[in-house]
Write a protein that holds these residues in place. Structure first.
Motif, mmCIF file in Angstrom:
data_model
loop_
_atom_site.group_PDB
_atom_site.id
_atom_site.type_symbol
_atom_site.label_atom_id
_atom_site.label_comp_id
_atom_site.label_asym_id
_atom_site.label_seq_id
_atom_site.Cartn_x
_atom_site.Cartn_y
_atom_site.Cartn_z
ATOM 1 N N ALA A 81 0.831 -1.207 0.000
ATOM 2 C CA ALA A 81 0.000 0.000 0.000
ATOM 3 C C ALA A 81 0.868 1.261 0.000
ATOM 4 O O ALA A 81 0.546 2.245 -0.693
ATOM 5 N N LEU A 82 1.960 1.226 0.753
ATOM 6 C CA LEU A 82 2.874 2.370 0.773
ATOM 7 C C LEU A 82 3.499 2.583 -0.606
ATOM 8 O O LEU A 82 3.553 3.712 -1.110
ATOM 9 N N LEU A 84 2.365 1.560 -3.545
ATOM 10 C CA LEU A 84 1.335 2.012 -4.488
ATOM 11 C C LEU A 84 0.971 3.483 -4.263
ATOM 12 O O LEU A 84 0.772 4.234 -5.223
ATOM 13 N N SER A 85 0.905 3.903 -3.009
ATOM 14 C CA SER A 85 0.597 5.310 -2.711
ATOM 15 C C SER A 85 1.696 6.234 -3.229
ATOM 16 O O SER A 85 1.412 7.293 -3.804
ATOM 17 N N MET A 86 2.947 5.810 -3.044
ATOM 18 C CA MET A 86 4.061 6.605 -3.560
ATOM 19 C C MET A 86 4.038 6.643 -5.082
ATOM 20 O O MET A 86 4.319 7.677 -5.692
ATOM 21 N N VAL A 88 1.382 6.403 -6.985
ATOM 22 C CA VAL A 88 0.292 7.306 -7.376
ATOM 23 C C VAL A 88 0.766 8.757 -7.292
ATOM 24 O O VAL A 88 0.478 9.564 -8.185
ATOM 25 N N CYS A 89 1.499 9.097 -6.247
ATOM 26 C CA CYS A 89 2.048 10.455 -6.138
ATOM 27 C C CYS A 89 2.910 10.786 -7.351
ATOM 28 O O CYS A 89 2.807 11.876 -7.930
ATOM 29 N N VAL A 134 3.979 14.620 0.605
ATOM 30 C CA VAL A 134 3.290 13.385 1.002
ATOM 31 C C VAL A 134 4.125 12.180 0.603
ATOM 32 O O VAL A 134 4.332 11.244 1.390
ATOM 33 N N GLN A 135 4.638 12.190 -0.622
ATOM 34 C CA GLN A 135 5.456 11.074 -1.098
ATOM 35 C C GLN A 135 6.720 10.921 -0.249
ATOM 36 O O GLN A 135 7.131 9.803 0.061
ATOM 37 N N LEU A 138 5.732 9.299 3.019
ATOM 38 C CA LEU A 138 5.466 7.877 2.754
ATOM 39 C C LEU A 138 6.770 7.107 2.567
ATOM 40 O O LEU A 138 6.879 5.954 3.002
#
Length: 147
Positions: A81-82, A84-86, A88-89, A134-135, A138
């Motif tokens: 999840a981390l 994938l979130s990075m 997406v950023c 945010v990235q 993360l």
């Protein structure tokens, strides 16, 4: 061994983000007298960073899928999840915000923007900075949660 490779790739990713965003870019703007030149160099570095980010994300996702059998499923899901979130950023910034900023810069070829263009560019730059922040956080969590 794959655990160490995963940590190494995550560290490369985080370190490259932090170095370019918090050391190199501010140094360029603080050192060069020409802000347009500083912005162009920083932009080139952020483009390279975006491609490195995409590569690191894909490698990490593959390692989490096929090479992290020793990790508990809950930890693998968190790390995934981390990552994938990075990712997406990176995608939002590189394919969403950056082209809009480039379009505004193209409307002012001399590098001098009028009030409206400057305002829109500043807003996009602010959003880009927020996404990068945010990235970066993360990335710290990703490194922290590796062990």
């Amino acid at each position: 061994m794959l655990n160490r490779v995963r940590i190494l790739v995550a560290t490369l990713w985080a370190g490259s983000l932090w170095t370019i965003g918090f050391v190199v870019a501010p140094t360029l703007f603080g050192t060069l007298g020409d802000r347009v030149l500083a912005g162009n160099i920083a932009g080139s570095m952020f483009r390279a960073e975006a491609w490195l980010s995409m590569a690191c994300a894909l490698i990490l996702l593959a390692l989490l899928q096929w090479g992290a059998g020793e990790l508990p499923l809950k930890r693998r899901r968190l790390l995934g999840a981390l990552v994938l979130s990075m990712l997406v950023c990176t995608l939002v910034s590189y394919f969403g915000i950056t082209p809009l900023m480039a379009e505004l810069k193209a409307q002012a070829p001399s590098g001098i923007m009028d009030g409206e263009l400057r305002s829109r560019f500043g807003m996009l730059h602010g959003v880009s900075t927020l996404v990068f922040g945010v990235q970066s956080v993360l990335a710290g969590v990703l490194i922290w949660k590796q062990s």
